[in-house]
Design a protein around this motif. Structure first.
Motif, mmCIF file in Angstrom:
data_model
loop_
_atom_site.group_PDB
_atom_site.id
_atom_site.type_symbol
_atom_site.label_atom_id
_atom_site.label_comp_id
_atom_site.label_asym_id
_atom_site.label_seq_id
_atom_site.Cartn_x
_atom_site.Cartn_y
_atom_site.Cartn_z
ATOM 1 N N ASP A 53 -37.267 -24.364 -28.724
ATOM 2 C CA ASP A 53 -36.811 -25.340 -29.710
ATOM 3 C C ASP A 53 -35.371 -25.750 -29.409
ATOM 4 O OD1 ASP A 53 -35.368 -23.135 -30.414
ATOM 5 O OD2 ASP A 53 -36.448 -22.747 -32.272
ATOM 6 N N ARG A 54 -34.873 -26.689 -30.187
ATOM 7 C CA ARG A 54 -33.537 -27.224 -29.925
ATOM 8 C C ARG A 54 -32.440 -26.180 -30.127
ATOM 9 N NH1 ARG A 54 -33.557 -33.343 -32.550
ATOM 10 N NH2 ARG A 54 -35.226 -34.165 -31.205
ATOM 11 N N GLU A 55 -32.621 -25.312 -31.108
ATOM 12 C CA GLU A 55 -31.603 -24.284 -31.350
ATOM 13 C C GLU A 55 -31.528 -23.304 -30.181
ATOM 14 O OE1 GLU A 55 -32.386 -22.423 -35.034
ATOM 15 O OE2 GLU A 55 -32.076 -24.233 -36.252
ATOM 16 N N ALA A 56 -32.703 -22.899 -29.683
ATOM 17 C CA ALA A 56 -32.702 -21.985 -28.548
ATOM 18 C C ALA A 56 -32.127 -22.649 -27.306
ATOM 19 C CB ALA A 56 -34.128 -21.499 -28.277
ATOM 20 N N LEU A 57 -32.434 -23.928 -27.113
ATOM 21 C CA LEU A 57 -31.890 -24.643 -25.973
ATOM 22 C C LEU A 57 -30.378 -24.779 -26.083
ATOM 23 C CD1 LEU A 57 -32.480 -26.144 -23.363
ATOM 24 C CD2 LEU A 57 -32.868 -28.214 -24.702
ATOM 25 N N ALA A 58 -29.875 -25.076 -27.291
ATOM 26 C CA ALA A 58 -28.426 -25.174 -27.488
ATOM 27 C C ALA A 58 -27.752 -23.826 -27.250
ATOM 28 C CB ALA A 58 -28.126 -25.678 -28.893
ATOM 29 N N LEU A 60 -28.838 -21.516 -25.169
ATOM 30 C CA LEU A 60 -28.813 -21.287 -23.728
ATOM 31 C C LEU A 60 -27.696 -22.066 -23.055
ATOM 32 C CD1 LEU A 60 -32.623 -21.321 -22.820
ATOM 33 C CD2 LEU A 60 -31.066 -19.378 -22.696
ATOM 34 N N ARG A 61 -27.421 -23.261 -23.551
ATOM 35 C CA ARG A 61 -26.380 -24.094 -22.939
ATOM 36 C C ARG A 61 -24.980 -23.523 -23.137
ATOM 37 N NH1 ARG A 61 -28.776 -30.039 -24.754
ATOM 38 N NH2 ARG A 61 -30.305 -30.204 -23.066
ATOM 39 N N THR A 62 -24.830 -22.617 -24.079
ATOM 40 C CA THR A 62 -23.510 -22.006 -24.277
ATOM 41 C C THR A 62 -23.187 -20.992 -23.188
ATOM 42 O OG1 THR A 62 -24.464 -20.291 -25.706
ATOM 43 C CG2 THR A 62 -23.657 -22.318 -26.763
ATOM 44 N N HIS A 63 -24.187 -20.500 -22.493
ATOM 45 C CA HIS A 63 -23.946 -19.544 -21.413
ATOM 46 C C HIS A 63 -23.472 -20.281 -20.161
ATOM 47 C CE1 HIS A 63 -25.785 -16.270 -23.683
ATOM 48 N NE2 HIS A 63 -26.792 -17.086 -23.980
#
Length: 199
Positions: A53-58, A60-63
């Motif tokens: 989902d979008r929250e999980a993708l966001a 992941l992008r923080t790493h």
């Protein structure tokens, strides 16, 4: 034994299919009717869940490793796909086939042309196309020639009339190309008469 390219293609398709099957099965268990029948401890997703989902993708992008990893994977996949396409398009057929006699070679194009002319001269065959491919048998390290014969029969000719002469032609080709083994693939069609159109 399957060729390495065929094995690689099947492995990739099987892996992708297994991943999609597991993901689809996991999402299918979100239905209440199925969730009740699952064993205890089975990870049941919430209703209307998605694999990412979008929250999980966001998150992941923080790493810091996420963007380089995705870029490297995309570049690697592109290079592999382009390399596979180029290997398919590239004519990797050697122009000459080494024979058993020392220093003896046989031109592949000359052999294809000669077989085409011989097949086309058989009564009942109106047209012929010949292609010769080389494949190495992994277990015996012995090369095998694949002879593809595509013949178009005259309208009044039956396949029984040309099978025996074509079999003799393939046997003659195998004797000519020793020490190669020849596997022959034959496709037959009829030449159809086109009706004239009146305008």
């Amino acid at each position: 034994m399957a060729a390495p390219s065929t094995t690689a293609n099947r492995t990739i398709l099987a892996t992708a299919g297994l991943i999609l099957l597991l993901g689809g099965t996991w999402l299918a268990t979100a239905r209440a009717a199925l969730a009740e029948r699952l064993p205890e401890g089975w990870p049941v997703p919430p209703p209307h869940a998605t694999l990412l989902d979008r929250e999980a993708l966001a998150d992941l992008r923080t790493h810091g490793w996420w963007t380089p990893a995705v870029t490297a994977a995309a570049v690697l996949a592109t290079v592999l796909l382009v390399g596979g396409l180029m290997s398919r398009l590239q004519a990797r057929r050697p122009s000459r086939l080494p024979l058993a006699a020392a220093g003896g070679f046989l031109s592949r194009s000359a052999l294809e042309e000669a077989l085409t002319e011989r097949a086309a001269s058989i009564d009942g065959i109106g047209r012929c196309r010949t292609r010769i491919r080389t494949r190495t048998r992994i277990r015996t390290r012995r090369q095998r020639l694949h002879l593809d014969l595509r013949v178009w029969l005259d309208p009044d000719t039956t396949p029984d009339n040309v099978i025996e002469p074509l079999t003799a032609l393939a046997a003659e080709a195998e004797a000519t190309t020793a020490p190669y083994e020849i596997a022959t693939r034959l496709r037959m069609s009829h030449i159809t008469h086109r009706m004239p159109h009146v305008r």
